[in-house]
Every structure is written in structure tokens, then in C-alpha cells.
Design a protein around this motif. Structure first.
Motif: not given
Length: 180
Positions: A2, A152-155, A157-158, A163, A166, A168
Motif C-alpha cells: 500500500s 498491519d499483519l497483511d502488509q 506478511i507481504a 512467506s 502462520i 494459531d
């Protein structure tokens, strides 16, 4: 991505304070280290006084009780240093080509091509750990970092070079000391 070329965060206290104080107890505040500090201080002071008396026989050496006070002051200085490291949290900067971690006077930089494996653990109470395995000088090293909920975990990870796996871990019963 982003538009941001880096992510910066401060490691939460729950992720580094217990290990920091455990290393203080393991390395310094044990009887072997205390014995070595006391014996080393006394032997070096005796050697200095002996050399001074041989070199300058008429030299009057004042009361040496202050030397005995230097030992607890040295240990107090070490405990205060660890206290400062507890107050000042480690800073982590993640860029697409490297990860940098700095804490106090020390720093670590891991380049993207050094990463071997990355795991992201999600625990209860919004505790997230990033476990990094990397190769430096033909040896494998592990770095475990706490990640605050504000990242922001998505950012993240990207932006990681490989990769992550993950995991849980919220269903497991894990008791964590120092919940702050």
C-alpha cells in the motif's frame, strides 16, 4: 503493498523483558559470576597496591575500604543498565530488502537473502510472535520478536522476503508471565 516501503514498531514489553532479566540472572547474578567479580576486583586491587608500594615505598595509601564498596556499585550499575534496557523498548524496522532491530547500544540487520524460515504465531490476548530463522556466516540463528496489535499483519506478511508459516496457538493453554 500500500505505498509504504517500511514498517516500524516497538517490541511489546511482554516479548523481551522476561528474557532480558533471565539473561541478567543467568550471566551476572549467580554465585560463580559474583565470586569471579569479587576475587578479580580484590586481586587486581592488591596487585595495584603492591606495584605502587614497590615503585614508591614512601607512598601513603589511604584507607582501602572504598575498594570493597566498588563491588556492589559495579553490580548496581549493571542492574541499572538492564533497567534502562527494560524501559527502552527494542525497535524493529522491516523493509522489503532487510529487517533491522535495535535495542540500546546494539543492533542487528538481516538481509532478505539470509532468511531461511519465518513463522508467525498468534497467541491469546492479542500476542503475536514473529520467529525468524536466518543464516549468517554459515550458522543458523533464530530471532523471536513480539509484534504489537497496531501492526498491519497483511502488509507485514507481504513485505517479508519469504512467506511465513502462520500458526494459531490460541487454542493451546499458554501461561505468559508479565502480561504488560
Amino acid at each position: 503493498m500500500s505505498g509504504r516501503s517500511k514498517i516500524t514498531w516497538s517490541v511489546p514489553r511482554w516479548a523481551f523483558v522476561p528474557q532480558l532479566w533471565q539473561s541478567l540472572r543467568r550471566c551476572i547474578l549467580n554465585r560463580h559470576a559474583m565470586r569471579n567479580i569479587c576475587v578479580g576486583t580484590l586481586v587486581s586491587c592488591a596487585a595495584i597496591v603492591g606495584v605502587l608500594k614497590i615503585a614508591f615505598p614512601a607512598l601513603v595509601i589511604p584507607n582501602l575500604w572504598h575498594v570493597v564498596a566498588a563491588i556492589p556499585i559495579l553490580l548496581l550499575a549493571l542492574v541499572l543498565q538492564f533497567g534502562m534496557l527494560t524501559v527502552l523498548r527494542p525497535s524493529v524496522t522491516l523493509r522489503p530488502d532487510r529487517l533491522q532491530k535495535s535495542h540500546g547500544q546494539t543492533g542487528l540487520q538481516i538481509k532478505a537473502d539470509q532468511f531461511v524460515a519465518i513463522q508467525l504465531y498468534v497467541h491469546r490476548q492479542h500476542r503475536i510472535r514473529l520467529k525468524l530463522r536466518y543464516r549468517r556466516r554459515d550458522r543458523l540463528h533464530t530471532l523471536v520478536l513480539g509484534v504489537p496489535c497496531s501492526v498491519d499483519l497483511d502488509q507485514m506478511i507481504a513485505m517479508l522476503p519469504i512467506s511465513p508459516k502462520i500458526r494459531d496457538a490460541r487454542a493451546r493453554r499458554i501461561w505468559v508471565e508479565n502480561c504488560t
